[in-house]
Design an enzyme around this catalytic site. Sequence first.
Site, PDB file in Angstrom:
ATOM      1  N   HIS A  14       0.805  -1.238  -0.094  1.00  0.00           N
ATOM      2  CA  HIS A  14      -0.183   0.008  -0.032  1.00  0.00           C
ATOM      3  C   HIS A  14       1.063   1.254  -0.029  1.00  0.00           C
ATOM      4  O   HIS A  14       1.659   1.578   0.990  1.00  0.00           O
ATOM      5  CB  HIS A  14      -0.930   0.027   1.272  1.00  0.00           C
ATOM      6  N   HIS A  16       1.631   5.309  -1.486  1.00  0.00           N
ATOM      7  CA  HIS A  16       1.202   6.665  -2.478  1.00  0.00           C
ATOM      8  C   HIS A  16       2.632   7.223  -2.970  1.00  0.00           C
ATOM      9  O   HIS A  16       3.541   7.797  -2.440  1.00  0.00           O
ATOM     10  CB  HIS A  16       0.677   7.628  -1.535  1.00  0.00           C
ATOM     11  N   LYS A 100      -9.314  -0.126  -5.649  1.00  0.00           N
ATOM     12  CA  LYS A 100      -9.436   0.312  -4.309  1.00  0.00           C
ATOM     13  C   LYS A 100     -10.774   1.077  -4.193  1.00  0.00           C
ATOM     14  O   LYS A 100     -10.916   1.901  -4.894  1.00  0.00           O
ATOM     15  CB  LYS A 100      -8.052   1.369  -4.367  1.00  0.00           C
ATOM     16  N   HIS A 137     -10.517   1.295   2.034  1.00  0.00           N
ATOM     17  CA  HIS A 137     -10.088   2.156   3.072  1.00  0.00           C
ATOM     18  C   HIS A 137     -11.310   2.031   3.774  1.00  0.00           C
ATOM     19  O   HIS A 137     -12.497   2.317   3.651  1.00  0.00           O
ATOM     20  CB  HIS A 137     -10.062   3.573   2.500  1.00  0.00           C
ATOM     21  N   HIS A 175      -4.409  -0.699   5.988  1.00  0.00           N
ATOM     22  CA  HIS A 175      -4.049   0.089   7.392  1.00  0.00           C
ATOM     23  C   HIS A 175      -4.866  -0.041   8.454  1.00  0.00           C
ATOM     24  O   HIS A 175      -5.473   0.799   8.965  1.00  0.00           O
ATOM     25  CB  HIS A 175      -3.707   1.547   6.892  1.00  0.00           C
ATOM     26  N   ASP A 248       1.312   2.681   3.442  1.00  0.00           N
ATOM     27  CA  ASP A 248       0.636   3.698   3.519  1.00  0.00           C
ATOM     28  C   ASP A 248       1.333   4.991   3.517  1.00  0.00           C
ATOM     29  O   ASP A 248       0.946   5.992   3.892  1.00  0.00           O
ATOM     30  CB  ASP A 248      -0.600   3.825   4.446  1.00  0.00           C
TER      31      ASP A 248
END
Length: 348
Positions: A14, A16, A100, A137, A175, A248
């Site tokens: 995961h 970004h 996602k 999420h 997460h 994350d």
Amino acid sequence: MTQTLTIPRPDDWHLHLRDGAMLKAVLPETARHFGRAIIMPNLVPPVVTGADASAYRDRILAAMPEGADFTPLMTLYLTEETDPEDVAKAAADGLVHAVKLYPAGATTNSASGVTDFDKVRPVLEKMAEIGLPLCLHGEVTDPDIDIFDREAVFIDRVLDPIRKATPGLRVVMEHVTTADAVAYVQGAPKDLAATITAHHLVINRNHILVGGIRPHYYCLPVAKREVHRQALVTAATSGDARFFLGTDSAPHIDALKEHACGCAGCFTATNAVSVVAEIFDRESALDQLAAFLSLNGATHYKLPVSVRTLTLRKGEHCTYPSKIDSDDGPVTVFDPGFPLHWSVTTGK
Ligand code: DOR
Ligand code: ZN
């Protein structure tokens, strides 16, 4: 006495990476220690179609530092308009490894996410049919629900109904931050797994709020009470194949973190492996480090474990920069608040 530990090269399930100047700045930080990463699609505009994912992957590959050996695993951002056939084609092409789901309004760039879960049912059914994982999420956005309760409520109101209505759907609860989520995952069949971040293994909500507000510890889902952090550490170090690292790592420039309305996200790409090793060492669980960093995620995503290796060496202390630079401005690297002892060297 020097202690060394060699494990298969870790993956980040995961991540970004952003785009443009920020992508250029943060990609080397991940590529240094990780072999693959599941790339989050919450750009502006989001990565919705197979064509969007292909173009984004090209931009990532173009930003790759010299000599790096890193594979971005692309994802699609689920909207109420997502076409199941486009998803199926992107998966069949080997381009996309997950979809996602952001509840609309749950976090950074989630405005195009899902409000009516029934509208995405055809996509979820197609994903169950073709075996494509759904990354979630896991927080409700109902303003009446306290921010510290949003993950636990999500399990009852959204996750459990989705799983019951879509048998066979492979799900990653991203997460996780609560003992409730850990227990739910442990009680589910193997088609449900969870990622745990490095920072949620370290901080609880006191670290964010006691003695002054620490914007660099603010992320979503927000860190919870100490008892929840301990549940995450127990799950991560247990060797249970359903738990694996998803950092994350979410870069925001300092000007937007240290702000009247600061952005959510901890930037951990630079030191996540050393931070996780430190936690496992403290728990006398180094024998489970490879499972959490390098084996369990690959198994859940049905990908081969890396044949390359990474060696950790325990020494006096190992240091990382406190910030990295980007053309947009500096980004603060996560400070675990304790010394790190495990330095990383990468092998063939
Ligand atoms: O803290 C977070 N930052 N949580 C998320 O879910 C999104 C991420 C980001 O993109 O900045
Ligand atoms: Zn994220």
